[in-house]
Write a protein that holds these residues in place. Sequence first.
Motif, PDB file in Angstrom:
ATOM      1  N   PHE A 125      -5.091 -13.328   0.230  1.00  0.00           N
ATOM      2  CA  PHE A 125      -4.646 -12.112  -0.285  1.00  0.00           C
ATOM      3  C   PHE A 125      -4.548 -12.168  -1.822  1.00  0.00           C
ATOM      4  O   PHE A 125      -4.605 -11.317  -2.547  1.00  0.00           O
ATOM      5  N   ILE A 126      -4.177 -13.453  -2.515  1.00  0.00           N
ATOM      6  CA  ILE A 126      -3.738 -13.296  -3.948  1.00  0.00           C
ATOM      7  C   ILE A 126      -4.841 -14.348  -4.392  1.00  0.00           C
ATOM      8  O   ILE A 126      -5.000 -15.477  -4.245  1.00  0.00           O
ATOM      9  N   ALA A 127      -5.726 -13.660  -5.221  1.00  0.00           N
ATOM     10  CA  ALA A 127      -6.784 -14.389  -5.962  1.00  0.00           C
ATOM     11  C   ALA A 127      -6.232 -15.049  -7.291  1.00  0.00           C
ATOM     12  O   ALA A 127      -5.245 -14.338  -7.851  1.00  0.00           O
ATOM     13  N   PRO A 128      -6.761 -15.969  -7.905  1.00  0.00           N
ATOM     14  CA  PRO A 128      -6.205 -16.450  -8.992  1.00  0.00           C
ATOM     15  C   PRO A 128      -6.421 -15.256 -10.273  1.00  0.00           C
ATOM     16  O   PRO A 128      -7.603 -14.405 -10.168  1.00  0.00           O
ATOM     17  N   PRO A 129      -5.952 -15.363 -11.074  1.00  0.00           N
ATOM     18  CA  PRO A 129      -4.591 -16.153 -11.617  1.00  0.00           C
ATOM     19  C   PRO A 129      -3.657 -15.715 -10.474  1.00  0.00           C
ATOM     20  O   PRO A 129      -3.267 -14.777 -10.271  1.00  0.00           O
ATOM     21  N   PHE A 130      -2.950 -17.021 -10.141  1.00  0.00           N
ATOM     22  CA  PHE A 130      -2.059 -16.541  -9.091  1.00  0.00           C
ATOM     23  C   PHE A 130      -0.591 -16.045  -9.249  1.00  0.00           C
ATOM     24  O   PHE A 130      -0.296 -16.493 -10.620  1.00  0.00           O
ATOM     25  N   ALA A 131       0.248 -15.600  -8.468  1.00  0.00           N
ATOM     26  CA  ALA A 131       1.550 -14.999  -8.744  1.00  0.00           C
ATOM     27  C   ALA A 131       2.405 -16.347  -8.916  1.00  0.00           C
ATOM     28  O   ALA A 131       2.097 -17.275  -8.447  1.00  0.00           O
ATOM     29  N   ALA A 132       3.492 -16.042  -9.529  1.00  0.00           N
ATOM     30  CA  ALA A 132       4.579 -17.046  -9.511  1.00  0.00           C
ATOM     31  C   ALA A 132       5.151 -17.405  -8.151  1.00  0.00           C
ATOM     32  O   ALA A 132       5.247 -16.372  -7.115  1.00  0.00           O
ATOM     33  N   TRP A 133       5.297 -18.528  -7.631  1.00  0.00           N
ATOM     34  CA  TRP A 133       5.610 -18.802  -6.122  1.00  0.00           C
ATOM     35  C   TRP A 133       7.027 -19.764  -6.318  1.00  0.00           C
ATOM     36  O   TRP A 133       6.794 -20.751  -6.865  1.00  0.00           O
ATOM     37  N   THR A 134       8.060 -19.413  -5.225  1.00  0.00           N
ATOM     38  CA  THR A 134       8.980 -20.488  -5.371  1.00  0.00           C
ATOM     39  C   THR A 134       9.276 -20.532  -3.608  1.00  0.00           C
ATOM     40  O   THR A 134       9.470 -19.754  -3.310  1.00  0.00           O
ATOM     41  N   ALA A 135       9.347 -21.688  -3.457  1.00  0.00           N
ATOM     42  CA  ALA A 135       9.217 -22.032  -1.833  1.00  0.00           C
ATOM     43  C   ALA A 135      10.884 -22.728  -1.731  1.00  0.00           C
ATOM     44  O   ALA A 135      10.994 -23.710  -2.409  1.00  0.00           O
ATOM     45  N   VAL A 136      11.554 -22.462  -0.840  1.00  0.00           N
ATOM     46  CA  VAL A 136      12.882 -22.933  -0.593  1.00  0.00           C
ATOM     47  C   VAL A 136      13.075 -23.208   0.937  1.00  0.00           C
ATOM     48  O   VAL A 136      12.755 -22.596   1.690  1.00  0.00           O
ATOM     49  N   GLN A 137      13.586 -24.545   0.903  1.00  0.00           N
ATOM     50  CA  GLN A 137      14.018 -25.094   2.261  1.00  0.00           C
ATOM     51  C   GLN A 137      15.381 -24.517   2.798  1.00  0.00           C
ATOM     52  O   GLN A 137      16.357 -24.449   1.811  1.00  0.00           O
TER      53      GLN A 137
ATOM     54  N   LEU B 117       0.824  -1.403  -0.078  1.00  0.00           N
ATOM     55  CA  LEU B 117      -0.161   0.084  -0.032  1.00  0.00           C
ATOM     56  C   LEU B 117       0.946   1.222   0.185  1.00  0.00           C
ATOM     57  O   LEU B 117       0.517   2.400  -0.880  1.00  0.00           O
ATOM     58  N   ARG B 118       1.715   1.341   0.778  1.00  0.00           N
ATOM     59  CA  ARG B 118       2.686   2.399   0.937  1.00  0.00           C
ATOM     60  C   ARG B 118       3.290   2.656  -0.422  1.00  0.00           C
ATOM     61  O   ARG B 118       3.992   3.882  -0.585  1.00  0.00           O
ATOM     62  N   ALA B 119       3.684   1.514  -1.157  1.00  0.00           N
ATOM     63  CA  ALA B 119       4.466   1.559  -2.440  1.00  0.00           C
ATOM     64  C   ALA B 119       3.457   1.743  -3.416  1.00  0.00           C
ATOM     65  O   ALA B 119       3.780   1.957  -4.737  1.00  0.00           O
ATOM     66  N   GLY B 120       2.057   1.972  -3.087  1.00  0.00           N
ATOM     67  CA  GLY B 120       1.121   2.388  -4.152  1.00  0.00           C
ATOM     68  C   GLY B 120       0.801   1.209  -5.093  1.00  0.00           C
ATOM     69  O   GLY B 120       0.247   1.479  -6.210  1.00  0.00           O
ATOM     70  N   ALA B 121       0.739   0.040  -4.376  1.00  0.00           N
ATOM     71  CA  ALA B 121       0.289  -1.245  -5.162  1.00  0.00           C
ATOM     72  C   ALA B 121      -0.760  -1.728  -4.189  1.00  0.00           C
ATOM     73  O   ALA B 121      -0.873  -1.675  -2.938  1.00  0.00           O
ATOM     74  N   THR B 122      -1.286  -3.091  -4.847  1.00  0.00           N
ATOM     75  CA  THR B 122      -2.074  -3.934  -4.117  1.00  0.00           C
ATOM     76  C   THR B 122      -1.700  -5.464  -4.303  1.00  0.00           C
ATOM     77  O   THR B 122      -0.645  -5.648  -5.289  1.00  0.00           O
ATOM     78  N   TRP B 123      -2.354  -6.452  -4.003  1.00  0.00           N
ATOM     79  CA  TRP B 123      -1.811  -7.749  -4.093  1.00  0.00           C
ATOM     80  C   TRP B 123      -2.052  -8.018  -5.503  1.00  0.00           C
ATOM     81  O   TRP B 123      -1.446  -9.162  -6.186  1.00  0.00           O
ATOM     82  N   GLU B 124      -3.175  -7.502  -6.458  1.00  0.00           N
ATOM     83  CA  GLU B 124      -3.280  -7.603  -7.865  1.00  0.00           C
ATOM     84  C   GLU B 124      -1.924  -7.428  -8.504  1.00  0.00           C
ATOM     85  O   GLU B 124      -1.789  -8.067  -9.663  1.00  0.00           O
ATOM     86  N   ASP B 125      -1.293  -6.492  -8.014  1.00  0.00           N
ATOM     87  CA  ASP B 125       0.301  -6.293  -8.730  1.00  0.00           C
ATOM     88  C   ASP B 125       1.221  -7.162  -8.501  1.00  0.00           C
ATOM     89  O   ASP B 125       2.202  -7.110  -9.192  1.00  0.00           O
ATOM     90  N   VAL B 126       1.103  -8.014  -7.590  1.00  0.00           N
ATOM     91  CA  VAL B 126       2.280  -9.022  -7.081  1.00  0.00           C
ATOM     92  C   VAL B 126       2.160  -9.988  -8.195  1.00  0.00           C
ATOM     93  O   VAL B 126       1.174 -10.727  -8.546  1.00  0.00           O
TER      94      VAL B 126
END
Length: 155
Positions: free
Chosen positions: A121-133, A88-97
């Motif tokens: 927070f993120i509705a379809p179509p989903f953002a790219a996501w990488t999860a790392v151990q 929000l402070r950056a002028g964006a929303t979750w739609e922009d992620v």
Amino acid sequence: MACQRTVRIAGALGLAALASPAMAGTRTTAEVIYSENPQERAFQESAGYSDAVILRDGTIYLSGVVVGPNADKASFERAYRKLSDILLRAGATWEDVVEVTSYHTDIEPQVAIMSEVQKQFIAPPFAAWTAVQVSRLYSPGGITEIKLIAKKAVR
């Protein structure tokens, strides 16, 4: 000889033209957002990082937000609310992620809870996501760290 000089000048001009758009997207020409919390801001300045960097082309890079010390829904919701505030402070929303990267000290249970919360927070179509151990995070007591890249329209 004159032909070689012409080729060199044309090549130099071509390189200068290629470098110009890159300069428009450098960190030194970007807007930088720091924490509004004085203690967090002091830590950021001592460690050398910010909440987010916004490039002129509308790309926003958010630093990681740490979840912890518990791998429960409430802890992940707190982290996502903090990410929401930074967006929000950056002028964006979750739609922009457009990209989520998460680092987990115990990936299986943490990803399951994170996924459940993230879908709030993120509705379809989903953002790219990488999860790392990972074996550990820099933040004491942290179990997961979540960072985002967003792209807002340039006006």
